[in-house]
Motif scaffolding. Sequence first.
Motif, PDB file in Angstrom:
ATOM      1  N   TRP B  73       0.926  -1.260   0.078  1.00 34.01           N
ATOM      2  CA  TRP B  73       0.129   0.085  -0.038  1.00 34.01           C
ATOM      3  C   TRP B  73       0.820   1.122   0.046  1.00 34.01           C
ATOM      4  O   TRP B  73       0.414   2.136   0.084  1.00 34.01           O
ATOM      5  CB  TRP B  73      -1.225   0.047   1.028  1.00 34.01           C
ATOM      6  N   THR B  74       2.048   1.210  -0.036  1.00 34.91           N
ATOM      7  CA  THR B  74       2.938   2.199  -0.391  1.00 34.91           C
ATOM      8  C   THR B  74       3.298   2.248  -1.808  1.00 34.91           C
ATOM      9  O   THR B  74       3.286   3.365  -2.434  1.00 34.91           O
ATOM     10  CB  THR B  74       4.065   2.113   0.388  1.00 34.91           C
ATOM     11  N   PRO B  77      -0.220   3.223  -4.533  1.00 37.47           N
ATOM     12  CA  PRO B  77      -0.437   4.482  -4.560  1.00 37.47           C
ATOM     13  C   PRO B  77       0.586   5.291  -5.327  1.00 37.47           C
ATOM     14  O   PRO B  77       0.232   6.241  -6.439  1.00 37.47           O
ATOM     15  CB  PRO B  77      -0.645   5.008  -3.198  1.00 37.47           C
ATOM     16  N   PHE B  78       2.000   4.781  -5.039  1.00 29.99           N
ATOM     17  CA  PHE B  78       3.015   5.490  -5.938  1.00 29.99           C
ATOM     18  C   PHE B  78       2.831   5.239  -7.468  1.00 29.99           C
ATOM     19  O   PHE B  78       3.157   6.257  -7.977  1.00 29.99           O
ATOM     20  CB  PHE B  78       4.235   5.194  -5.221  1.00 29.99           C
ATOM     21  N   PHE B  81       0.056   7.495  -8.669  1.00 31.86           N
ATOM     22  CA  PHE B  81       0.374   8.873  -8.571  1.00 31.86           C
ATOM     23  C   PHE B  81       1.230   9.230 -10.001  1.00 31.86           C
ATOM     24  O   PHE B  81       1.152  10.176 -10.585  1.00 31.86           O
ATOM     25  CB  PHE B  81       1.218   9.192  -7.418  1.00 31.86           C
ATOM     26  N   LEU B  82       2.238   8.241 -10.182  1.00 33.49           N
ATOM     27  CA  LEU B  82       3.065   8.474 -11.025  1.00 33.49           C
ATOM     28  C   LEU B  82       2.406   8.836 -12.317  1.00 33.49           C
ATOM     29  O   LEU B  82       2.740   9.234 -13.328  1.00 33.49           O
ATOM     30  CB  LEU B  82       4.180   7.483 -11.273  1.00 33.49           C
TER      31      LEU B  82
END
Lengths: 561, 318
Positions: B73-74, B77-78, B81-82
Amino acid sequence: MSSWTTGLAGDVPQGHAVRVETPSNYLNAKFTIGSWLATHDHKRIAILFAVSITAFFFIGGAAATMMRLDLATPAGDFVKAETYNKLFTMHGVIMVWFFLIPSIPATLGNFLVPLMIGARDLAFPRLNLTSWYLYVGGSIFTIAAMIAGGVDTGWTFYAPFSTMFSNTHVIYVLAGVFVVGFSSILTGLNIIVTVHTMRAPGMTWFRLPLFVWAQYATAAILVLATPVLAMTLVLVTVERLFGIGIFNPVLGGDPLLFQHLFWFYSHPAVYIMVLPAMGVVSELIAASAHNPVFGYKTMAFAIIAIAVLGFLVWGHHMFVSGQSMYAGVVFSFMSFLVAIPSAVKVFNWTATLWHGRITYTAPMLYALGFVGLFTVGGMTGLFLASLALDVHLTDTYFVVAHFHYIMVGGTVSAYLGGIHFWWPKITGRMYSDRWARFAAILLFVGFNFTFFPQYLLGIAGMPRRYHAYPPEFQTLNVLSSAGALILALGYLLPLLYLGWSLFRGARAPANPWDATGLEWQTSSPPPVHNFATPPVVTEPPYAYRMAALSRDVVDAREGTR
Amino acid sequence: MIALGLPPEASTIAPRVDLLLYAVTIVTGGVAIAIFVTMIVFGIRYRAGSKVKRAENVPEAQARARRRVETAWTLIPFALFLASFAWAARLYMVRADAPANSMELFVVAKQWMWKLQHPGGQREIDEMHVPRGQPIKLVMTSQDVIHSFFVPAFRLKQDVLPGRYTEMWFTATKTGRFHLFCAEYCGTDHAHMGGDVIVMEPAEFQRWLNAHAATQSMAARGEDLFRHLGCSGCHGENASVHAPNLAGVYGRPVPLSDGTTVVADERYIRDSILLPRKEVAAGYAPIMPSFTGQIGEDDILDLIAYIKSLASTKERPK
C-alpha cells in the motif's frame, strides 16, 4: 489564598472535622484573575489559548455566515462587493492565523505535551506566557484594524494589489499577523526544546505518543517557516510605505517573487494545521479501538516525511501564475510524493481498527469524521497536483472545497475530537456523550452539505472570491449556504453541553476511556506539577492488549466502563 | 458528461482534460470507497460487544500483517500517482506550445475589464470574437494588478501579470458564447471582471472583422507612434545617432553588450522601450531614454506589432 479554597466550596461548613476534598489541582490551586493572567503553568496557558481561539473562531465563522448568505443569490444582494471582499479577507486571516495555526499546538499541544512525556511543564514557562500575550496583542490589533475599516486583499496579500492598489488598512493587518507569527515561533521553540530535554526516564523517542511526534514536527515547521512569512510581510510594508520596488514591476519589482515567498511559508502552514490533527486522531482511534496504532514507526516517519516534503511543494499554488513550465512539473511531482505518507497514514488508521474492541464515543465519531473528510480532501488534492487539471480547477471553488475539507473537515474535526477526548482530563468533568455524538454527526452532515457542492461549482468553472456569479451556479450555492447553517448549529452545540458540563457534569475519573498514555495516569484535572510522583516509562506506546493481558482481564476492564 | 457538471467542451484540449479528470475521479473515488468500506466492515466486525475471534496478541498480529501489506500500500499508490503525474504533465506541456500558424490576439487587463485587440486593429472590451478551428495565441499583460484569463469551456486559465507578457493558446471547436472570467482576485469588482468568448464560423468571423474594421491595423498604429514618439529620430533611416536597425530584428538573436544573447521577442522589445539600460545591444552606447510613464500597454503592443511587421525586411524604417 488560604487552604480552604482547595475544598469543595458550598456544602462543607468551615471548620468541620471531616472535610470532603477534591485533591488540589491546577484549576483550584488559585482562583484570582491574576493567577490566570500571570500563570506559568502550561495547562492554564493552554486554557487561555483555548478561550481566545474559540472567540476568534466564532468571529471568523460569523464572517463566513455572512458570505454564505450573500452567495444565496447570484447578484449578491446581502452586502456590497467591497464588504464581501473585506469579509472573506477577515474570514481567512482570522481562521488561518488566529484559529487554525494555534488551534491544536497552543491548546492541546501546550496542555498535553508535558503530560504525555512525563514532564512538570514546558521547558520555558515564561516564554509560553509571552507567546499568549503576543498572540492576543497581535490578533486584537488586527481585529481593531478590521473594525476600523477592514482590509480587502484576501488573506494571501498578493502583490502588487496589496502594496500599491488596495486603499484599506493593509499595514495594520500585516503588523498584527507579524506579531502573532512570533507567538507561533515561541510556541514551536518551546515544544522542540521540551521534547528534546524533558522526557521522563524510559520515555525514548520511539515510545513517544504519535501526538507528540506530530507536535514536534509541527513545531519544527513553525520555527523554520514563520520567519519567511514575517520577512515577506515586512517587504510588503516597505514597498507600500516607501515605494521601494520589490514586487511591483512598475518600481522594478517582481510580483511572482511575492508568491514564491508567501507560499514558501503558507504551504508548510497547511501542514502546521493538519499534522497536529493527525496526531490527535492517532490517539483517539487507538484509544477507542483499544488497539495499538498499526505501524507505529511508519506513522512517526510519515509525520516527519510530510513535514520535510511539505517544504518542497509551494510552487503547486503557481501552476498558472507564469512561473516556468519546468518548475511546474517538478512541483507537481513533489506534490504527488507528499501525498504518499498521507495515504499511508489513512491506511494505517483503518488497519488500527482491525482486531480491535471499538467503542463509539463522541471522540471516536469525530476521529472517524476526520479520516473520511481528510481522505476526500486528500484525494481532491491529487486533482490539483495534476498539472493539466489544476489549470482548469485552480482559483475556482474546487480549491475552496479542497482546503476546507483538509482544514475544517480535517483539522477542526480533530480539534473538537481532541477537546472531547481530553475534556475530562482538562476540566475534571464529564459531558453528555449523547449530545456530543449528536453534534459530531450534525457537523459531519453539515460540513458535507456546505462544501461538497463547492467541488461541483469549481468543476463547473465558478471562480473563487466572487461576490456575484452567473445564475446557472445558483442551485449549488443555495445548497452550500443551507449546509452552512447546519454547520453553524453543529459548532454552537458543543458550547452549550460542554459549558453545562463545567458546572453540572459528573466528576471525571483519572482515566475515563481506559486509555494508555502518561496523561491518563495522573488525576483529572492534574495537580499543578502534573504528577504526584515523577513517572517512569517501561512500556511501548499504545500497549493495549498485549499477550500478557489475558482476554479475561481485557473483558473485565472493558466491563467497568 | 453531465455527472460532474463540467462546462461544454469548446476547445481541442477540453476533451483531453476531461478524459484525465474522469480517470482521476474514478481511480481516487474507487480508492476512497475501498477505504470507507474497509472502515465500515472493521468498524462493525470489531465493535466492542461483538464475539468475533480476535488475535491473542494484537501487536504481534499487527507486525505479521504489516510485513504483508505495508509495501503494497505504499507502492501501489505511488504507481498510480506516477501515472497521473505523467499524464497531466504531458497535457500541461501541450498547453505551453502554441502551433506556428497561430493567429495572435492581444489582451490588456486592467481593474476591472479585459481589453482585446486584433492584429487588424479591431478592438473589443470584455468580449473576444474568435474563429472556430483556428489556433489562437493570446499575448497578455496587465496595466495594474495580477488578473487571470479563464475560459472554463476551454479548460484553460493563465494569470496576466503587470510588467510582462504571458501567453495562452487554444483552438476553439464549438461555436457559441462562453464565459470569460477573471480568476485572480483583483479588487472591488473582481466578480464583474468578465465577459464572453464568442466562437464563430470562420466566414462569419471574417464578416465580423470587416464590419468592425478599424481605420488602422495595429502595425500601422505602431508606425505612427514610432514617428510621434521620436523613435524614428534614432532608429529611422535618416538617423544621425548610432542606434540599432530594427528591421528584421524580431525573432532573431541579439548579442548584448555584456556578452550574452537574447531572442528579440515581445518581452525584449517591451523591456527595451521601458528599461532601455537593462539589455543594451552589443556595439551601442546606452543612450536611449526610458519611455516608462509616457506610454500605455496598448501603445507598446502597437509598437511591437510594427516592429514585427518589419521582421521580413532589411531596410531601416522611415
